[in-house]
Design an enzyme around this catalytic site. Structure first.
Site, PDB file in Angstrom:
ATOM      1  N   TYR A   1       0.737  -1.270  -0.122  1.00  0.00           N
ATOM      2  CA  TYR A   1       0.216   0.356  -0.024  1.00  0.00           C
ATOM      3  C   TYR A   1       0.826   1.654  -0.256  1.00  0.00           C
ATOM      4  O   TYR A   1       0.768   2.271  -0.586  1.00  0.00           O
ATOM      5  CB  TYR A   1      -0.931   0.177   1.363  1.00  0.00           C
ATOM      6  CG  TYR A   1      -2.268   0.900   1.475  1.00  0.00           C
ATOM      7  CD1 TYR A   1      -3.024   0.503   1.014  1.00  0.00           C
ATOM      8  CD2 TYR A   1      -1.863   2.625   1.860  1.00  0.00           C
ATOM      9  CE1 TYR A   1      -3.703   2.012   0.978  1.00  0.00           C
ATOM     10  CE2 TYR A   1      -2.313   3.646   2.303  1.00  0.00           C
ATOM     11  CZ  TYR A   1      -3.672   2.508   1.519  1.00  0.00           C
ATOM     12  OH  TYR A   1      -4.866   4.067   1.769  1.00  0.00           O
ATOM     13  N   LYS A  10       0.918   3.728  -2.825  1.00  0.00           N
ATOM     14  CA  LYS A  10       0.615   5.464  -2.426  1.00  0.00           C
ATOM     15  C   LYS A  10       1.847   6.104  -3.336  1.00  0.00           C
ATOM     16  O   LYS A  10       1.489   7.827  -3.651  1.00  0.00           O
ATOM     17  CB  LYS A  10       0.163   5.701  -0.957  1.00  0.00           C
ATOM     18  CG  LYS A  10      -1.232   5.224  -1.009  1.00  0.00           C
ATOM     19  CD  LYS A  10      -2.334   5.522  -2.006  1.00  0.00           C
ATOM     20  CE  LYS A  10      -3.849   4.963  -1.806  1.00  0.00           C
ATOM     21  NZ  LYS A  10      -4.740   5.189  -2.113  1.00  0.00           N
TER      22      LYS A  10
END
Length: 247
Positions: free
Chosen positions: A155, A159
């Site tokens: 993640y 991002k």
């Protein structure tokens, strides 16, 4: 005072729930018509009904990792409502685990949904917007992409990648009248975050100078700013909406 998005058309991925739906609500309140992309068809139907039905909102089942699905989502907006003025690449998932326990499939899926999904959306929206000579693309990053969190190598990497994508695309599209910016939320109160164990929630709260979690409506307000001429000289920016966490 007229609504700030009167006559504008917005596409929002992951738009049937959470932050995506909050953005859709705000955009509709400000006069926009919206097309929501989501995998959850039941949630899409409920969201479209809540927003006022087919005159102002449409739902399209969309897997953002598929460029043809994303193309179809954007085509729906252009055919049904006549233009594409705002693209919000918001769809996302989590598959948290430490590197030792994370599978290759869990890594690939999170990268594909967030980073490839944002690339698919940015690329497809830019193709329409460059012909119009105007448009705003808003990508959803995260404070996780700035600092990195344990259990989120997938993640955090995705991002952070969205930040790089946003800056590079902003440079490519600026001379065409298309702006590309990102939002990096901190701890926002959604169904996903509220499912955290209490001890994890409390440890995150302790890092926030403002002493509270954010609300989806507070991310929607920033998205509205980036979607309107009020941010006309902003491109390639990442706005951290974190209550001061990790500043």
């Amino acid at each position: 005072m007229s609504a700030r998005l009167d006559g504008k058309v917005a596409v929002i991925t992951g738009g049937a729930q959470g932050i995506g739906l909050a953005i859709a609500r705000r955009f509709v309140d400000e006069g926009a018509r919206v097309v929501l992309g989501d995998l959850n068809t039941a949630a899409l139907e409920a969201a479209v009904a809540e927003l006022g039905g087919g005159d102002v909102a449409l739902g399209v089942q969309c897997d953002v990792t598929s460029s043809s699905d994303v193309d179809g989502l954007i085509d729906t907006a252009v055919v049904a409502f006549g233009s594409l003025d705002v693209m919000v690449n918001n769809a996302g998932i989590t598959r948290d685990a430490t590197m030792r326990k994370m599978t290759e499939e869990e890594f690939d899926l999170v990268i594909d949904v967030h980073l490839k999904g944002a690339w698919n959306g940015t690329r497809a929206a830019a193709a329409i917007m460059r012909e119009q000579g105007s448009g705003a693309i808003i990508n959803m990053s995260s404070i996780s992409g700035k600092v990195g969190f344990i259990g989120q190598t997938n993640y955090s990497a995705a991002k952070a990648g969205i930040v790089g994508l946003t800056k590079a695309a902003a440079k490519e599209l600026a001379h065409l009248g298309v702006r590309v910016n990102a939002i990096a939320p901190g701890l926002i109160r959604t169904a996903m975050t509220e499912a955290m164990p209490e001890r994890i929630w409390e440890s995150k709260m302790a890092e926030i100078p403002m002493g509270r979690a954010g609300e989806p409506s507070e991310i929607a307000s920033v998205a509205l700013f980036l979607a309107t001429p009020e941010s006309s000289y902003l491109t390639g920016c990442v706005l951290e909406v974190t209550g001061g966490r990790h500043i």
